[in-house]
Design a protein around this motif. Structure first.
Motif, short mmCIF file in Angstrom:
data_model
loop_
_atom_site.label_atom_id
_atom_site.label_comp_id
_atom_site.label_asym_id
_atom_site.label_seq_id
_atom_site.Cartn_x
_atom_site.Cartn_y
_atom_site.Cartn_z
N ARG A 292 0.83 -1.21 0.00
CA ARG A 292 0.00 0.00 0.00
C ARG A 292 0.86 1.26 0.00
N THR B 273 -8.00 6.39 -2.16
CA THR B 273 -8.68 6.37 -0.85
C THR B 273 -8.79 4.95 -0.30
N ARG B 274 -8.87 3.97 -1.21
CA ARG B 274 -8.97 2.57 -0.76
C ARG B 274 -7.60 1.91 -0.62
N ILE C 284 -5.39 2.67 3.40
CA ILE C 284 -5.95 2.09 4.62
C ILE C 284 -4.93 1.11 5.17
N TYR D 104 -7.86 -1.01 8.67
CA TYR D 104 -8.82 -2.06 8.36
C TYR D 104 -9.59 -2.44 9.61
N ASP E 273 -7.04 -8.73 1.66
CA ASP E 273 -7.62 -7.84 0.66
C ASP E 273 -6.61 -7.47 -0.41
N ASP F 118 -8.34 -6.04 -3.30
CA ASP F 118 -9.26 -5.29 -4.16
C ASP F 118 -8.58 -4.03 -4.68
N PHE F 119 -7.86 -3.36 -3.81
CA PHE F 119 -7.22 -2.10 -4.20
C PHE F 119 -6.22 -2.32 -5.33
N GLU G 296 -8.22 -2.92 -8.49
CA GLU G 296 -8.73 -1.62 -8.96
C GLU G 296 -7.62 -0.83 -9.65
#
Length: 469
Positions: free
Chosen positions: A124, A194-195, A198, A228, A237, A239-240, A243
């Motif tokens: 991240r 934004t996602r 985190i 989280y 996760d 997903d980010f 995406e």
């Protein structure tokens, strides 16, 4: 196959013998996840500060850990820290070196965390930086599009549908369509940020930790906006990442569409642009050729990014909670996509700013040699009270007659026009002149010169305004 002894691995005394050498190599990620080292060091420093803040380790130990991690950072930047295959991954490589530097205090760094939440944090932090860099590149690409559009507001180019001549448009209007695509790309990345932003740190292996940690404190140190809420989700996760790869796919898809147009425009059949030497290559056997290698490579590399998106979707679709070793495969897909997107954006920005020259005389000729003004004849009749569908059919007959005679609409006499309908007057010749065809399209977002100038000013303002997620 007979196993060859290998160096024992660090995880625990649970294992009595070493991994097979081939499995060591198969299992290791140090060859590519070394790219995360700066982020791993930053995340570990925050974790050490948090451990000291809540009293799990002493303040002195916390300072030792932070200083030791910073020394590793400087060693890496100087090319002195080069962990090998025996380190397995970047996380163990850092921890091992840290223990060598500061002794037993280094062994306390991993308290209250797992490699599962550690790698999630690193990715991240990495992706957060890459998103900002790509957004800056997109803005630079938009800037050169605006600069080029500014010079060609009143340059006309054939507009196409189905790759058939449709209606003439302002070249600036055509270029601004790609500005809008890039604007959506920047906005999309802002939403994804934004996602990404985190923190999973403190989720542990999957279930959290019994230690009295403060996840919000370490998140603040790392400038995460949130943590989280579920530890299982925190470590598993991706997903980010999916995406991001989807957004990356859209970026290169947009670049590929422009690339395809440049390739067509540069062909002898179109002849709309000339390729400058800085962005073209020659043939090894045909000395007359200039090849559009930059747009062709961008078009080709697009498939790589699409493939990485598909690979990560397939990777994730069957994974039960929580962390699985399959997730090691996410990094190379992300790293290569980031490199590919950045390289394509850089190359296309250079191509647009330095590699193309529009052949305005050829463009002027092109918009005068077709029937792309036919719709304006129908609109002319409609303005005179003829129902549009009737007008449409009349113009179809006019075009059919011109084709049979081998002439264009502009070549018809007024008498011929009036033989199709008596409302035609001499002003039809002005109406179908290409510049008038373009100028007449004054609807918001249209290609009329006044509208295009308004679009240019609005685009400049949008480039200077902060993006909203």
């Amino acid at each position: 196959m007979t196993a060859t002894p290998s160096t024992p691995q660090p995880w625990s005394q649970r294992f009595e013998s070493a991994l097979h050498p081939a499995i060591v190599q198969f299992n290791a990620s140090i060859g590519f996840d070394i790219e995360l080292i700066e982020y791993d060091l930053t995340g570990s420093q925050a974790h050490a500060q948090m451990l000291a803040q809540v009293g799990i380790i002493s303040a002195e130990e916390g300072e030792q850990l932070v200083r030791g991690l910073e020394q590793i950072r400087q060693e890496y930047r100087a090319g002195e820290f080069k962990p090998g295959l025996d380190a397995e991954d970047v996380h163990f490589a850092v921890e091992r070196r840290l223990t060598q530097l500061i002794g037993d205090a280094g062994k306390k760094l991993h308290t209250a965390r797992s490699r599962n939440d550690q790698v999630g944090t690193d990715i991240r932090l990495y992706l957060r930086d890459q998103i900002r860099q790509i957004q800056a590149q997109l803005a630079a690409f938009q800037t050169v599009l605006l600069d080029l559009a500014q010079r060609h507001v009143e340059t006309l180019i054939p507009g196409y549908t189905h790759l058939q001549r449709a209606q003439p448009v302002s070249l600036a209007h055509h270029l601004l369509a790609y500005f809008e695509m890039a604007q959506r790309d920047r906005q999309r990345l802002e939403e994804i940020y934004t996602r990404v932003n985190i923190s999973p740190l403190g989720s542990g292996a999957l279930a959290g930790t019994p230690h009295p940690i403060d996840r919000h404190y370490s998140a603040r140190l790392l400038h995460f906006d949130a943590v989280y809420a579920n530890s299982l989700d925190g470590v598993s996760d991706r997903d980010f990442a999916i995406e991001f790869l989807a957004a990356s796919s859209l970026i290169v898809m947009h670049l590929s569409r422009l690339s395809e147009e440049v390739i067509l425009w540069a062909s002898q059949e179109f002849g709309f642009v000339s390729l400058k030497d800085a962005c073209a290559t020659g043939s090894s056997i045909m000395p007359q050729k200039k090849n559009p290698d930059v747009p062709e490579l961008v078009r080709g590399k697009t498939g790589r990014v699409f493939g990485h998106l598909q690979a990560l979707l397939v990777l994730m679709k069957g994974l039960p909670l929580a962390y699985n070793k399959d997730l090691q495969e996410d990094k190379e897909a992300l790293f290569d996509s980031v490199r590919t997107v950045k390289a394509c954006l850089e190359a296309m920005t250079i191509l647009i700013s330095e590699g193309l020259s529009f052949r305005t005389e050829r463009l002027a000729q092109a918009v005068n040699e077709d029937f792309s003004n036919a719709t304006d004849v129908a609109d002319y009749l409609a303005s005179k009270g003829v129902p549009f569908r009737e007008a449409y059919n009349i113009v179809g007959s006019v075009v059919k007659t011109c084709l049979a005679q081998g002439i264009l609409l502009k070549d018809l006499s007024l008498e011929s026009w009036q033989s199709f309908h008596p409302v035609f007057e001499a002003d039809i010749f002005t109406t179908i002149e290409p510049r008038q065809v373009v100028a007449a399209r004054k609807s918001y977002g249209g290609t009329g010169f006044e509208q295009v100038r308004n679009q240019l000013e609005a685009a400049k303002q949008r480039l200077t305004q902060p993006l909203k997620a």
